[in-house]
Design a protein around this motif. Structure first.
Motif, PDB file in Angstrom:
ATOM      1  N   LEU A 173     -28.198 -90.526  25.813  1.00 51.73           N
ATOM      2  CA  LEU A 173     -27.475 -90.879  24.587  1.00 51.73           C
ATOM      3  C   LEU A 173     -25.980 -90.935  24.853  1.00 51.73           C
ATOM      4  CD1 LEU A 173     -27.568 -91.437  21.541  1.00 51.73           C
ATOM      5  CD2 LEU A 173     -27.502 -88.953  21.177  1.00 51.73           C
ATOM      6  N   SER A 174     -25.480 -89.986  25.624  1.00 51.48           N
ATOM      7  CA  SER A 174     -24.048 -89.967  25.949  1.00 51.48           C
ATOM      8  C   SER A 174     -23.642 -91.217  26.722  1.00 51.48           C
ATOM      9  CB  SER A 174     -23.718 -88.717  26.757  1.00 51.48           C
ATOM     10  OG  SER A 174     -22.362 -88.705  27.138  1.00 51.48           O
ATOM     11  N   ARG A 175     -24.456 -91.613  27.700  1.00 46.87           N
ATOM     12  CA  ARG A 175     -24.139 -92.820  28.490  1.00 46.87           C
ATOM     13  C   ARG A 175     -24.173 -94.065  27.614  1.00 46.87           C
ATOM     14  NH1 ARG A 175     -27.389 -90.198  32.470  1.00 46.87           N
ATOM     15  NH2 ARG A 175     -29.196 -91.372  31.733  1.00 46.87           N
ATOM     16  N   VAL A 176     -25.196 -94.160  26.773  1.00 45.16           N
ATOM     17  CA  VAL A 176     -25.338 -95.335  25.918  1.00 45.16           C
ATOM     18  C   VAL A 176     -24.151 -95.453  24.966  1.00 45.16           C
ATOM     19  CG1 VAL A 176     -26.699 -96.330  24.048  1.00 45.16           C
ATOM     20  CG2 VAL A 176     -27.842 -95.445  26.076  1.00 45.16           C
ATOM     21  N   GLU A 177     -23.738 -94.329  24.374  1.00 43.89           N
ATOM     22  CA  GLU A 177     -22.589 -94.356  23.462  1.00 43.89           C
ATOM     23  C   GLU A 177     -21.314 -94.750  24.191  1.00 43.89           C
ATOM     24  OE1 GLU A 177     -22.734 -90.427  21.783  1.00 43.89           O
ATOM     25  OE2 GLU A 177     -23.541 -91.215  19.908  1.00 43.89           O
ATOM     26  N   ALA A 178     -21.155 -94.275  25.445  1.00 43.75           N
ATOM     27  CA  ALA A 178     -19.952 -94.603  26.214  1.00 43.75           C
ATOM     28  C   ALA A 178     -19.883 -96.089  26.536  1.00 43.75           C
ATOM     29  CB  ALA A 178     -19.917 -93.782  27.501  1.00 43.75           C
ATOM     30  N   GLU A 179     -21.052 -96.732  26.679  1.00 46.84           N
ATOM     31  CA  GLU A 179     -21.092 -98.145  27.063  1.00 46.84           C
ATOM     32  C   GLU A 179     -21.265 -99.080  25.877  1.00 46.84           C
ATOM     33  OE1 GLU A 179     -24.405 -98.227  29.698  1.00 46.84           O
ATOM     34  OE2 GLU A 179     -23.304 -97.398  31.404  1.00 46.84           O
ATOM     35  N   GLU A 180     -21.309 -98.524  24.663  1.00 43.21           N
ATOM     36  CA  GLU A 180     -21.703 -99.334  23.508  1.00 43.21           C
ATOM     37  C   GLU A 180     -20.770-100.517  23.274  1.00 43.21           C
ATOM     38  OE1 GLU A 180     -23.116 -98.675  18.864  1.00 43.21           O
ATOM     39  OE2 GLU A 180     -22.647 -96.980  20.164  1.00 43.21           O
ATOM     40  N   ARG A 181     -19.509-100.400  23.602  1.00 45.35           N
ATOM     41  CA  ARG A 181     -18.556-101.492  23.375  1.00 45.35           C
ATOM     42  C   ARG A 181     -18.426-102.422  24.576  1.00 45.35           C
ATOM     43  NH1 ARG A 181     -15.814-100.654  18.704  1.00 45.35           N
ATOM     44  NH2 ARG A 181     -15.876 -98.543  17.832  1.00 45.35           N
ATOM     45  N   VAL A 182     -19.167-102.138  25.638  1.00 48.14           N
ATOM     46  CA  VAL A 182     -19.120-102.986  26.843  1.00 48.14           C
ATOM     47  C   VAL A 182     -20.329-103.914  26.817  1.00 48.14           C
ATOM     48  CG1 VAL A 182     -19.065-103.036  29.355  1.00 48.14           C
ATOM     49  CG2 VAL A 182     -17.984-101.139  28.123  1.00 48.14           C
ATOM     50  N   ARG A 183     -20.099-105.193  26.680  1.00 46.49           N
ATOM     51  CA  ARG A 183     -21.213-106.136  26.568  1.00 46.49           C
ATOM     52  C   ARG A 183     -21.880-106.354  27.919  1.00 46.49           C
ATOM     53  NH1 ARG A 183     -20.786-110.827  22.270  1.00 46.49           N
ATOM     54  NH2 ARG A 183     -22.990-110.588  22.721  1.00 46.49           N
ATOM     55  N   PRO A 184     -23.215-106.424  27.941  1.00 48.51           N
ATOM     56  CA  PRO A 184     -23.926-106.721  29.194  1.00 48.51           C
ATOM     57  C   PRO A 184     -23.590-108.122  29.697  1.00 48.51           C
ATOM     58  CG  PRO A 184     -25.419-105.903  27.484  1.00 48.51           C
ATOM     59  CD  PRO A 184     -24.125-106.221  26.813  1.00 48.51           C
ATOM     60  N   THR A 185     -23.796-108.330  30.988  1.00 50.10           N
ATOM     61  CA  THR A 185     -23.445-109.630  31.586  1.00 50.10           C
ATOM     62  C   THR A 185     -24.595-110.229  32.405  1.00 50.10           C
ATOM     63  OG1 THR A 185     -22.510-108.493  33.522  1.00 50.10           O
ATOM     64  CG2 THR A 185     -20.998-109.036  31.724  1.00 50.10           C
ATOM     65  N   THR A 186     -25.732-109.553  32.473  1.00 49.68           N
ATOM     66  CA  THR A 186     -26.825-110.001  33.344  1.00 49.68           C
ATOM     67  C   THR A 186     -27.823-110.838  32.567  1.00 49.68           C
ATOM     68  OG1 THR A 186     -26.589-107.955  34.614  1.00 49.68           O
ATOM     69  CG2 THR A 186     -28.599-109.249  34.976  1.00 49.68           C
ATOM     70  N   ARG A 187     -28.250-111.956  33.159  1.00 47.34           N
ATOM     71  CA  ARG A 187     -29.276-112.793  32.536  1.00 47.34           C
ATOM     72  C   ARG A 187     -30.658-112.217  32.868  1.00 47.34           C
ATOM     73  NH1 ARG A 187     -27.214-117.157  33.610  1.00 47.34           N
ATOM     74  NH2 ARG A 187     -26.527-117.793  31.538  1.00 47.34           N
ATOM     75  N   ILE A 188     -31.463-111.982  31.832  1.00 44.32           N
ATOM     76  CA  ILE A 188     -32.741-111.284  31.990  1.00 44.32           C
ATOM     77  C   ILE A 188     -33.878-112.145  31.453  1.00 44.32           C
ATOM     78  CG2 ILE A 188     -34.075-109.290  31.175  1.00 44.32           C
ATOM     79  CD1 ILE A 188     -31.499-107.736  31.090  1.00 44.32           C
ATOM     80  N   LYS A 189     -34.980-112.161  32.186  1.00 40.85           N
ATOM     81  CA  LYS A 189     -36.209-112.799  31.707  1.00 40.85           C
ATOM     82  C   LYS A 189     -36.972-111.757  30.911  1.00 40.85           C
ATOM     83  CE  LYS A 189     -36.540-116.083  35.523  1.00 40.85           C
ATOM     84  NZ  LYS A 189     -37.360-116.571  36.671  1.00 40.85           N
TER      85      LYS A 189
END
Length: 345
Positions: A173-189
């Motif tokens: 939960l701590s990691r997810v909250e820390a990254e919440e404002r950082v948008r992912p950049t990987t294209r996923i199937k």
């Protein structure tokens, strides 16, 4: 400058109070907070709360600055204002400037922190108490009891695993909250992520007597996302459905889209996790993603739940700029739907 003109420039609800304890002027924000027709009234009739009244009287008496709280309700929730009272020179003599700053969000954040610490302490105290008790028993009465020793050690292992899951979920939960404002950049199937995640959950479904189904579109669906976090979303939602649906139920995971999604105001995909279990009462649904909130606390702990899974899901979905929807009726199952933006490319 007249008091009324000065107060209009203050970006907070503000009053000017004369030495004779009458309100000289009030800006529009103060009128919205305390009601119209403030000018000319005795300040006691407008403020009414003893701590604030004492602060105003003290400032009028000796000119020293004062702080106080003003509590009210905006019709939806309790609100808290931090009130600053300062000496103010007026044509009639020394008066007081009273400014109201809304600090409700700070109070709510503080309460959330206090609740979080209390909940974590409670969740850890139960298994720790059990472990301490069993250790004392093994050192004393059960020292030479081989059968009892094995039974106690098994329970101790389960309690230790429970604490380990809780710590793991807290870190996640701590990691997810820390990254919440950082948008992912990987294209996923997305279909491959769903297929491999459910394949890993198949043994759990079989042992629980649950039929696990997956419905995927013929065409490939790609999104921009975080592979590990999306697997975590699917695992949490599907595991919950498997654990709480009851033997003989069916869990269906469906991927659909891309198509226009009103909630996203653009193209998106939908991942639905639906079960035929007992369903959830309507009053529980708005609180499901709160930390440590459980529909059935005893059953959740029995199944190994920490009460953090759906909070983690919510933050991951937020990071992906998606939406989480819950639909359920008692006796008719539950459906969690995750709506994610489609890959524009």
């Amino acid at each position: 400058m007249q008091a009324a003109g000065m107060l209009d420039a203050v970006p907070l609800p503000a009053l000017a109070i004369r030495r004779d304890e009458r309100i000289e002027a009030a800006n529009a924000d103060a009128a919205a907070l305390l009601g119209p027709g403030l000018a000319g009234r005795h300040f006691i009739t407008a403020l009414r709360q003893p701590v604030l009244l004492d602060a105003v009287e003290a400032c009028l008496r000796n000119g020293e600055p004062r702080e106080a709280e003003y509590l009210t309700n905006d019709g939806e929730q309790d609100t808290t204002f931090r009130v600053s009272v300062r000496a103010l020179p007026l044509e009639s003599g020394r008066g007081a400037l009273v400014c109201f700053e809304d600090v409700t969000h700070l109070e709510q954040a503080g309460q959330m922190r206090r609740d979080f610490v209390a909940n974590v302490s409670h969740e850890l105290r139960t298994p720790l108490t059990a472990l301490i008790g069993f250790i004392e028993t093994l050192r004393g009465p059960a020292r030479d009891d081989a059968a009892g020793r094995e039974r106690f050690l098994s329970i101790m292992a389960l309690e230790a695993q429970r604490m380990n899951r809780l710590v793991g979920d807290l870190l996640s939960l701590s990691r997810v909250e820390a990254e919440e404002r950082v948008r992912p950049t990987t294209r996923i199937k997305l279909a491959e992520v769903i297929r491999s995640t459910l394949h890993g959950l198949q043994p759990l479904a079989e042992s629980a007597g649950i039929e696990l189904r997956v419905v995927l579109p013929d065409m490939g669906v790609t999104i921009i996302g975080d592979d590990d976090q999306l697997r975590q979303v699917l695992t949490n939602l599907a595991e919950n459905a498997i654990k709480y649906s009851g033997r003989g139920a069916r869990v269906t995971v469906t991927l659909s889209g891309p198509e226009y999604q009103p909630g996203l105001r653009g193209p998106g995909v939908r991942i639905s996790v639906a079960d035929t279990g007992p369903g959830i009462e309507a009053f529980h649904i708005p609180r499901l993603t709160e930390r440590f909130y459980r529909v059935d606390s005893h059953r959740s702990r029995e199944k190994g739940g920490t009460g953090l899974g759906l909070a983690i899901v919510k933050h991951i979905v937020n990071r992906h700029r998606g939406r989480l929807r819950v639909a359920s009726q008692p006796g008719q199952g539950t459906e969690f739907t995750v709506v994610l933006p489609a890959d524009a490319g």
